[in-house]
Design a protein around this motif. Structure first.
Motif, mmCIF file in Angstrom:
data_model
loop_
_atom_site.group_PDB
_atom_site.id
_atom_site.type_symbol
_atom_site.label_atom_id
_atom_site.label_comp_id
_atom_site.label_asym_id
_atom_site.label_seq_id
_atom_site.Cartn_x
_atom_site.Cartn_y
_atom_site.Cartn_z
ATOM 1 N N GLY A 1 0.829 -1.187 0.000
ATOM 2 C CA GLY A 1 0.000 0.000 0.000
ATOM 3 C C GLY A 1 0.866 1.241 0.000
ATOM 4 N N VAL A 2 0.250 2.367 -0.238
ATOM 5 C CA VAL A 2 0.950 3.654 -0.220
ATOM 6 C C VAL A 2 0.261 4.540 0.798
ATOM 7 C CG1 VAL A 2 1.577 5.706 -1.554
ATOM 8 C CG2 VAL A 2 1.645 3.450 -2.629
ATOM 9 N N ARG A 3 1.078 5.224 1.602
ATOM 10 C CA ARG A 3 0.546 6.129 2.618
ATOM 11 C C ARG A 3 1.505 7.299 2.786
ATOM 12 N NH1 ARG A 3 3.877 5.612 6.791
ATOM 13 N NH2 ARG A 3 4.746 3.595 7.372
ATOM 14 N N PRO A 4 1.032 8.378 3.419
ATOM 15 C CA PRO A 4 1.953 9.480 3.718
ATOM 16 C C PRO A 4 3.060 9.004 4.656
ATOM 17 C CG PRO A 4 -0.316 10.220 3.906
ATOM 18 C CD PRO A 4 -0.358 8.717 3.753
ATOM 19 N N ALA A 5 4.255 9.469 4.396
ATOM 20 C CA ALA A 5 5.392 9.130 5.256
ATOM 21 C C ALA A 5 5.322 9.946 6.540
ATOM 22 C CB ALA A 5 6.701 9.417 4.531
ATOM 23 N N THR A 6 5.884 9.380 7.596
ATOM 24 C CA THR A 6 6.051 10.081 8.860
ATOM 25 C C THR A 6 7.546 10.187 9.148
ATOM 26 O OG1 THR A 6 6.074 8.096 10.240
ATOM 27 C CG2 THR A 6 3.897 9.055 9.713
ATOM 28 N N GLU A 7 7.886 11.005 10.109
ATOM 29 C CA GLU A 7 9.298 11.117 10.502
ATOM 30 C C GLU A 7 9.856 9.766 10.932
ATOM 31 O OE1 GLU A 7 11.501 13.643 10.231
ATOM 32 O OE2 GLU A 7 9.931 14.731 9.157
ATOM 33 N N ALA A 8 9.005 8.925 11.502
ATOM 34 C CA ALA A 8 9.442 7.596 11.947
ATOM 35 C C ALA A 8 9.834 6.692 10.776
ATOM 36 C CB ALA A 8 8.345 6.941 12.776
ATOM 37 N N PRO B 1 3.307 22.779 1.372
ATOM 38 C CA PRO B 1 2.331 22.055 0.571
ATOM 39 C C PRO B 1 2.859 20.764 -0.049
ATOM 40 C CG PRO B 1 3.205 23.843 -0.728
ATOM 41 C CD PRO B 1 3.833 23.944 0.633
ATOM 42 N N GLY B 2 4.098 20.402 0.232
ATOM 43 C CA GLY B 2 4.650 19.154 -0.271
ATOM 44 C C GLY B 2 4.194 17.968 0.557
ATOM 45 N N LEU B 3 4.504 16.782 0.071
ATOM 46 C CA LEU B 3 4.112 15.548 0.743
ATOM 47 C C LEU B 3 5.104 14.461 0.365
ATOM 48 C CD1 LEU B 3 1.915 13.837 2.288
ATOM 49 C CD2 LEU B 3 0.864 13.467 0.042
ATOM 50 N N THR B 4 5.461 13.633 1.330
ATOM 51 C CA THR B 4 6.288 12.462 1.066
ATOM 52 C C THR B 4 5.421 11.228 1.282
ATOM 53 O OG1 THR B 4 8.278 13.623 1.780
ATOM 54 C CG2 THR B 4 8.406 11.229 1.704
ATOM 55 N N LEU B 5 5.522 10.294 0.366
ATOM 56 C CA LEU B 5 4.772 9.042 0.437
ATOM 57 C C LEU B 5 5.724 7.871 0.617
ATOM 58 C CD1 LEU B 5 2.457 9.596 -2.682
ATOM 59 C CD2 LEU B 5 1.826 9.917 -0.272
ATOM 60 N N VAL B 6 5.223 6.786 1.179
ATOM 61 C CA VAL B 6 5.972 5.534 1.233
ATOM 62 C C VAL B 6 5.091 4.410 0.707
ATOM 63 C CG1 VAL B 6 7.653 6.063 3.045
ATOM 64 C CG2 VAL B 6 5.386 5.235 3.683
ATOM 65 N N ALA B 7 5.715 3.490 -0.023
ATOM 66 C CA ALA B 7 5.074 2.237 -0.410
ATOM 67 C C ALA B 7 5.532 1.215 0.615
ATOM 68 C CB ALA B 7 5.495 1.817 -1.813
ATOM 69 N N GLY C 1 6.361 -3.506 -9.538
ATOM 70 C CA GLY C 1 5.212 -2.617 -9.633
ATOM 71 C C GLY C 1 5.159 -1.530 -8.573
ATOM 72 N N VAL C 2 6.189 -1.421 -7.746
ATOM 73 C CA VAL C 2 6.198 -0.420 -6.683
ATOM 74 C C VAL C 2 6.277 0.986 -7.263
ATOM 75 C CG1 VAL C 2 7.451 0.432 -4.649
ATOM 76 C CG2 VAL C 2 7.147 -2.031 -4.998
ATOM 77 N N GLY C 3 7.101 1.181 -8.287
ATOM 78 C CA GLY C 3 7.211 2.497 -8.914
ATOM 79 C C GLY C 3 5.883 2.941 -9.511
ATOM 80 N N ARG C 4 5.192 2.026 -10.183
ATOM 81 C CA ARG C 4 3.880 2.348 -10.759
ATOM 82 C C ARG C 4 2.892 2.703 -9.661
ATOM 83 N NH1 ARG C 4 1.253 2.071 -15.256
ATOM 84 N NH2 ARG C 4 2.973 1.050 -16.318
ATOM 85 N N LEU C 5 2.874 1.929 -8.587
ATOM 86 C CA LEU C 5 1.973 2.197 -7.472
ATOM 87 C C LEU C 5 2.243 3.584 -6.881
ATOM 88 C CD1 LEU C 5 -0.256 0.713 -5.847
ATOM 89 C CD2 LEU C 5 1.538 -0.048 -4.303
ATOM 90 N N LEU C 6 3.523 3.916 -6.681
ATOM 91 C CA LEU C 6 3.880 5.243 -6.168
ATOM 92 C C LEU C 6 3.506 6.336 -7.176
ATOM 93 C CD1 LEU C 6 7.336 4.490 -4.531
ATOM 94 C CD2 LEU C 6 5.336 5.435 -3.343
ATOM 95 N N GLY C 7 3.736 6.080 -8.464
ATOM 96 C CA GLY C 7 3.402 7.070 -9.483
ATOM 97 C C GLY C 7 1.916 7.362 -9.522
#
Length: 164
Positions: free
Chosen positions: A5-12, A51-57, A95-101
Motif C-alpha cells: 500500500g501507499v501512505r503518507p510518510a512520517t518522521e518515523a 504544501p509538499g508531501l512524502t509518500l511511502v510504499a 510494480g512499486v514504482g507504478r503504485l507510487l506514481g
C-alpha cells in the motif's frame, strides 16, 4: 507483492527511507544529486512539508520505496507539481514504482495541482521513461549531455509533463 500500500510518510519512516535514498544516490545513475550526499542533507530534501508531501510504499512494516510531491516552482508556477521517486533495490520490477506514481498523481490532483512535471529524467533510465509514458507523461524536451552518467558518460535529461 503481497499487500503493498501507499501512505503518507512520517518522521518515523526516515530510517527505512534513508537506505533507499542512499543506494539510489550513490549509484549515480538516475539522480542529479551529489553521490556523497549526507543523510541530513538527503532528509532535508526528501522529507517534504506542506504544501509538499512524502509518500511511502509499504508491505506490512517494510518500506519498499518512497515518493515526494511538491510545487515545481514558487508563486505563479506553483499550480504544477513536481515529484521524485525511489524504489529499494529488492523491490524493483515488482510494480512499486507504478503504485507510487499512481498515488502521487492522485495526491497531486487532490491537492489542486493542474499538472505534473519532471525536470530531470535521465534518458538512459529507460524503465522510468517507459513507466512515466505509460502514466500519460510526454517528453517535452531533452537537455543534451546534461547528466554525467558514471558508466555511459554525458547523456540527456528529459523534461516530462502531463496534465492532471
Amino acid at each position: 507483492m503481497s499487500r503493498v500500500g501507499v501512505r503518507p510518510a512520517t518522521e518515523a519512516d526516515w530510517p527505512a527511507i534513508w537506505p533507499i535514498v542512499e543506494a539510489v544516490v550513490q549509484a549515480g545513475e538516475t539522480y542529479t544529486w551529489p553521490r556523497d550526499l549526507t543523510e541530513s542533507a538527503a532528509r532535508a530534501i526528501w522529507m517534504q512539508t506542506p504544501p509538499g508531501l512524502t509518500l511511502v510504499a509499504v508491505d506490512g512494516d517494510r518500506v519498499l520505496g518512497s515518493a515526494t510531491i511538491k510545487p515545481n516552482q514558487p508563486g505563479p508556477g506553483s499550480h504544477v507539481a513536481n515529484a521524485g521517486f525511489m524504489v529499494g533495490p529488492a523491490a524493483r520490477g515488482r510494480g512499486v514504482g507504478r503504485l507510487l506514481g499512481e498515488a502521487a498523481l492522485d495526491q497531486a490532483r487532490s491537492a489542486g495541482f493542474r499538472a505534473m512535471q519532471f525536470n530531470a529524467v535521465v534518458e538512459t533510465n529507460t524503465t522510468a521513461v517507459a513507466l512515466w509514458k505509460s502514466l500519460g507523461f510526454t517528453v517535452v524536451g531533452t537537455v543534451p549531455g546534461a547528466f554525467d552518467h558514471p558508466v555511459q558518460g554525458l547523456v540527456g535529461l528529459h523534461i516530462m509533463h502531463r496534465k492532471l
